[in-house]
Scaffold this active site. Structure first.
Site, short mmCIF file in Angstrom:
data_model
loop_
_atom_site.label_atom_id
_atom_site.label_comp_id
_atom_site.label_asym_id
_atom_site.label_seq_id
_atom_site.Cartn_x
_atom_site.Cartn_y
_atom_site.Cartn_z
N ASP A 144 0.87 -1.18 0.00
CA ASP A 144 0.00 0.00 0.00
C ASP A 144 0.90 1.22 0.00
OD1 ASP A 144 -1.84 2.01 0.41
OD2 ASP A 144 -2.99 0.91 1.92
N ARG A 146 0.02 4.41 -0.41
CA ARG A 146 -0.72 5.67 -0.23
C ARG A 146 -0.18 6.48 0.94
NH1 ARG A 146 -6.72 3.36 0.00
NH2 ARG A 146 -5.57 1.65 0.96
N1 LIG Z 1 -2.53 -1.93 -6.52
C1 LIG Z 1 -3.81 -2.30 -6.44
N2 LIG Z 1 -4.71 -1.37 -6.08
C2 LIG Z 1 -6.00 -1.76 -5.98
C3 LIG Z 1 -6.43 -3.08 -6.25
N3 LIG Z 1 -7.77 -3.11 -6.08
C4 LIG Z 1 -8.14 -1.88 -5.70
N4 LIG Z 1 -7.08 -1.06 -5.65
C5 LIG Z 1 -7.00 0.35 -5.21
O1 LIG Z 1 -7.17 0.34 -3.83
C6 LIG Z 1 -7.66 1.60 -3.40
C7 LIG Z 1 -8.78 1.34 -2.43
O2 LIG Z 1 -8.23 0.67 -1.34
P1 LIG Z 1 -8.96 -0.45 -0.57
O3 LIG Z 1 -7.88 -1.30 0.06
O4 LIG Z 1 -9.98 -1.14 -1.45
O5 LIG Z 1 -9.78 0.26 0.55
P2 LIG Z 1 -9.27 1.29 1.62
O6 LIG Z 1 -9.52 2.66 1.07
O7 LIG Z 1 -7.88 0.99 2.06
O8 LIG Z 1 -10.16 0.94 2.85
P3 LIG Z 1 -11.67 1.28 3.10
O9 LIG Z 1 -11.66 2.66 3.71
O10 LIG Z 1 -12.16 0.27 4.04
O11 LIG Z 1 -12.33 1.23 1.76
C8 LIG Z 1 -8.04 2.35 -4.66
O12 LIG Z 1 -7.02 3.30 -4.93
C9 LIG Z 1 -8.04 1.26 -5.73
O13 LIG Z 1 -7.68 1.76 -7.01
C10 LIG Z 1 -5.45 -4.03 -6.64
O14 LIG Z 1 -5.71 -5.19 -6.85
N5 LIG Z 1 -4.16 -3.59 -6.72
#
Ligand SMILES: Nc1nc2c(ncn2[C@@H]2O[C@H](COP(=O)(O)OP(=O)(O)OP(=O)(O)O)[C@@H](O)[C@H]2O)c(=O)[nH]1
Ligand SMILES: [Zn+2]
Length: 233
Positions: A144, A146
């Site tokens: 992650d 971010r």
């Molecule tokens: N690298 C990658 N990014 C993904 C994938 N699936 C979704 N994403 C990205 O993951 C991000 C969303 O993160 P999530 O882990 O689904 O949720 P979160 O924001 O961490 O947590 P919540 O607040 O519970 O939704 C978005 O930027 C999506 O584009 C994947 O398989 N690989």
């Protein structure tokens, strides 16, 4: 009839420039659930446009129902069933509309921060057997990538420091707390599982610590028609 934001589109005035981003402008944004005010910011280093959707009076010091949403073009816009992003976005806006007060920050950190092209590369690796975390690692990224530092000046624009945060992600809560944003409550944001997102949600729970109800198996006879490789998402 949809609720209407108490914040007129023209009410927000540009805040003093922050080191990270500038406030640019706002407009009314009618949605199926409420008329929000859409506020636009631009990040200094990347030029990326980040957004805030605001409903009601959020600057009164009381905790604000909030969603910090990371961009997912495939899920938010293209109806992908591989993840839960689109359903979470819609659910969060509906919930804010029900309360008549809240904020959604739309951060342009696509693909957990690795960008759209790399996310598509990661999906391809997932079709070859990797899970969502392994695919990021195979591409040379963190699971992650971010960061949430933009949230502080974005929320400050509206005088918001306390959130009732709609999320299942404990690391998101930690990151915001470390920035000095008080998360007074976590509001779960669960979506339905399907044959395409089931293992993605399981991996988020097992490897990324997301707080979800125990995985419920999707009976084969209730699953949608299989795609080429639905079980390796
Ligand atoms: N690298 C990658 N990014 C993904 C994938 N699936 C979704 N994403 C990205 O993951 C991000 C969303 O993160 P999530 O882990 O689904 O949720 P979160 O924001 O961490 O947590 P919540 O607040 O519970 O939704 C978005 O930027 C999506 O584009 C994947 O398989 N690989
Ligand atoms: Zn997604």
């Amino acid at each position: 009839m949809p609720a209407t934001s108490a914040t007129p589109a023209t009410a927000a005035t540009p805040a003093a420039n922050d080191q990270l981003l500038d406030y640019v402008t706002s407009c009314a944004l009618p949605t199926p659930w409420a008329q929000f005010t859409l506020h636009a910011f631009v990040e200094h280093t990347t030029g990326k446009e980040h957004l805030a959707m605001v409903l009601g009076d959020i600057g009164d010091g009381e905790p604000v129902l909030a969603r910090v949403h990371s961009e997912c073009l495939t899920g938010d816009v293209l109806f992908s069933q591989r993840c839960d992003c689109g359903a979470q976005l819609e659910g969060a806006l509906q919930r804010i509309a029900q309360e008549g007060r809240g904020i959604l920050l739309y951060l342009r950190q696509e693909g957990r921060g690795i960008g759209l092209l790399n996310k598509i590369r990661a999906y391809r690796l997932q079709e070859a057997g990797a899970d969502t975390v392994e695919a990021n690692l195979q591409l040379g990224f963190h699971a992650d990538a971010r960061n949430y530092e933009l949230c502080l000046p974005m929320l400050a624009q509206f005088g918001v420091r306390k959130l009732r945060l709609m999320t299942n992600n404990p690391r998101k809560i930690d990151a915001l707390t470390r920035l000095g944003i008080e998360v007074t409550d976590r509001v779960p944001l669960l979506v339905n599982r399907n044959a395409y997102n089931n293992s993605y949600l399981n991996t988020k729970q097992a490897k990324l610590g997301h707080m979800m109800t125990p995985p419920a198996a999707v009976p084969a006879d209730q699953a949608p028609a299989p795609a080429a490789t639905p079980d390796v998402i």
